[in-house]
Design an enzyme around this catalytic site. Structure first.
Site, PDB file in Angstrom:
ATOM      1  N   HIS A  49      39.518  39.049  43.525  1.00  0.00           N
ATOM      2  CA  HIS A  49      38.948  38.436  44.730  1.00  0.00           C
ATOM      3  C   HIS A  49      37.763  37.540  44.381  1.00  0.00           C
ATOM      4  O   HIS A  49      37.475  36.572  45.094  1.00  0.00           O
ATOM      5  CB  HIS A  49      38.464  39.517  45.694  1.00  0.00           C
ATOM      6  N   ASP A 193      49.965  33.077  42.690  1.00  0.00           N
ATOM      7  CA  ASP A 193      51.078  33.947  43.067  1.00  0.00           C
ATOM      8  C   ASP A 193      51.381  33.863  44.563  1.00  0.00           C
ATOM      9  O   ASP A 193      52.368  34.433  45.035  1.00  0.00           O
ATOM     10  CB  ASP A 193      50.806  35.395  42.650  1.00  0.00           C
ATOM     11  N   LYS A 228      46.786  39.554  33.090  1.00  0.00           N
ATOM     12  CA  LYS A 228      45.737  39.564  34.104  1.00  0.00           C
ATOM     13  C   LYS A 228      44.503  40.294  33.607  1.00  0.00           C
ATOM     14  O   LYS A 228      44.592  41.391  33.062  1.00  0.00           O
ATOM     15  CB  LYS A 228      46.232  40.232  35.393  1.00  0.00           C
ATOM     16  N   LYS A 231      41.136  44.704  34.443  1.00  0.00           N
ATOM     17  CA  LYS A 231      41.543  46.097  34.347  1.00  0.00           C
ATOM     18  C   LYS A 231      40.833  46.757  33.169  1.00  0.00           C
ATOM     19  O   LYS A 231      40.667  46.162  32.117  1.00  0.00           O
ATOM     20  CB  LYS A 231      43.059  46.211  34.138  1.00  0.00           C
TER      21      LYS A 231
END
Length: 410
Positions: A49, A193, A228, A231
């Site tokens: 975000h 996406d 990505k 994480k």
């Protein structure tokens, strides 16, 4: 004044556009109302975000008006994009709580005063829809054959795509139509996406109203290997300090790969491009100084200067001088853990979050990656006696960069 489109392009933000020249011309003419959607799937925003909020901030600084659309309605369904399985269905109460959390976090980053930005909830219109009327007014404009070619659906067809999720594209497209009607919103932005969903909204506005509106996607935050970012072994990189302490947040950016530093500086900071180009010239050990700069800038934006300074000081104390810092992340170890006069290293690793499971803790020890007060742990059943906590704590070290203070609370 430089067109914000050129600024975003220079930073490598822009991925796809429905009409590049049209968007650039639109943004160069004057204030434009645009929107980005946020589905409240958790009680905190995360680093994915953050990229979206940076784009909103760049646009707002250039004089344009953001709409942060909270997905109180779409969140009841769940976007199938990028998911191998259907999302967990959330109750209206949980969704409302998540939206409150999003609003508080976002308000620290985007200026919502005096109408400079709007925060609206698509539940206000989606929850009132008559389904038959919706199919007649919106569904008639969508081809199922074409929808099935969209990447967001193709990746789910083999594992199963529910009819409920299949409606998501129509709902997001309808959002753009409503925002255009109510606020003259001319542009929808989102991660790459979201391309298929964004095209759906652009075409719906054109078919229903004959209006020229636009869509633009921006680069996802991926590393040099195309995976990505955002994480960790503990989970997502959250923006909420209660879910991820500022020190851990700082350390995440301080420890990213050398090849990813430039991209993160462009996407996640407001440093001028001329300065970033100078930082890109760093080689060898000088890259660590650039990483430190990146980590401080990003932590400052999310948690403020005081927390960024504290995290920087703690990291320097540990890595440069080997000192214990008051700002080092710490965890209280309750007295009941010392039932036999000692606590196992495996339990300490799990209690402090340095290992997510007992299996991972054993693996770390077997690989020689764990130390307690600078003494390497060599046995998986090793324990730390109460006497080692004479100063009130011990310092656990995982690998070369992860330090944690285990504090004994009697």
């Amino acid at each position: 004044m430089k067109n914000v489109f050129d600024e975003l392009k220079d930073r490598g933000v822009i991925a796809q556009t429905t009409n590049e020249e049209g968007i650039r011309e639109l943004l160069g003419k004057g204030p434009v109302t645009f929107y980005i959607g946020f589905d409240p799937t958790a009680d905190s925003l995360h680093v994915g975000h953050f990229v979206q909020m940076m784009v909103m901030a760049h646009m707002q600084r250039a004089g344009h008006r953001p709409i942060a659309l909270m997905g109180g309605g779409t969140g009841m369904i769940g976007d199938p994009t990028g998911k191998t399985d259907m999302r967990r269905m959330l109750t209206p109460e949980i969704i409302a709580h998540h939206i409150d959390c999003f609003q508080k976090q976002m308000s620290r980053f985007i200026d919502f005063s005096e109408g400079r930005a709007l925060m609206v909830n698509n539940a206000d219109w989606l929850m009132k829809l008559n389904y038959v009327e919706f199919l007649r007014e919106v569904g008639v404009h969508f081809s199922v054959n074409r929808m099935l070619t969209a990447e967001c659906f193709k990746s789910r067809l083999e594992r199963g795509l529910s009819f409920m999720e299949f409606n998501y594209m129509l709902m997001q497209s309808y959002d753009f139509y409503v925002l255009n009607q109510k606020y003259d919103c001319r542009l929808e932005l989102g991660g790459d996406d979201q391309w298929s969903n964004i095209i759906g909204g652009v075409e719906l506005c054109r078919r229903k109203e004959g209006k020229e509106v636009y869509g633009m996607t921006f680069s996802l935050l991926t590393n040099s290997e195309g995976k990505k970012m955002g994480k960790t072994e503990k989970g997502a990189v959250w923006l909420d300090a209660d879910k991820m302490p500022p020190y851990d947040f700082y350390q995440y950016w301080r420890n990213i790969g050398d090849a990813d530093v430039s991209k993160c500086l462009k996407l996640l900071t407001f440093l001028p491009m001329d300065e970033i180009r100078e930082l890109e010239k760093a080689e060898g050990s000088a890259i660590n100084e650039v990483k430190e700069r990146l980590a401080w800038e990003v932590t400052n934006l999310i948690h403020g200067q005081e927390e960024a300074d504290k995290a920087k000081e703690a990291a320097r104390s540990l890595f440069a001088a080997g000192k214990v810092s008051d700002n080092m992340p710490s965890t209280d170890i309750p007295a009941e853990q010392f039932a036999q006069g000692a606590v196992s290293v495996i339990d300490l690793l799990m209690l402090t979050g340095l290992a997510p499971s007992r299996g991972e803790a054993r693996r770390l020890i077997q690989q020689g990656g764990v130390s307690v007060d600078d003494k390497k742990v060599t046995a998986i059943d090793e324990t730390v006696p109460e006497t080692s906590f004479e100063k009130g704590y011990v310092v656990l070290k995982k690998g070369k960069k992860a330090f944690h203070k285990a504090v004994y609370r009697k």
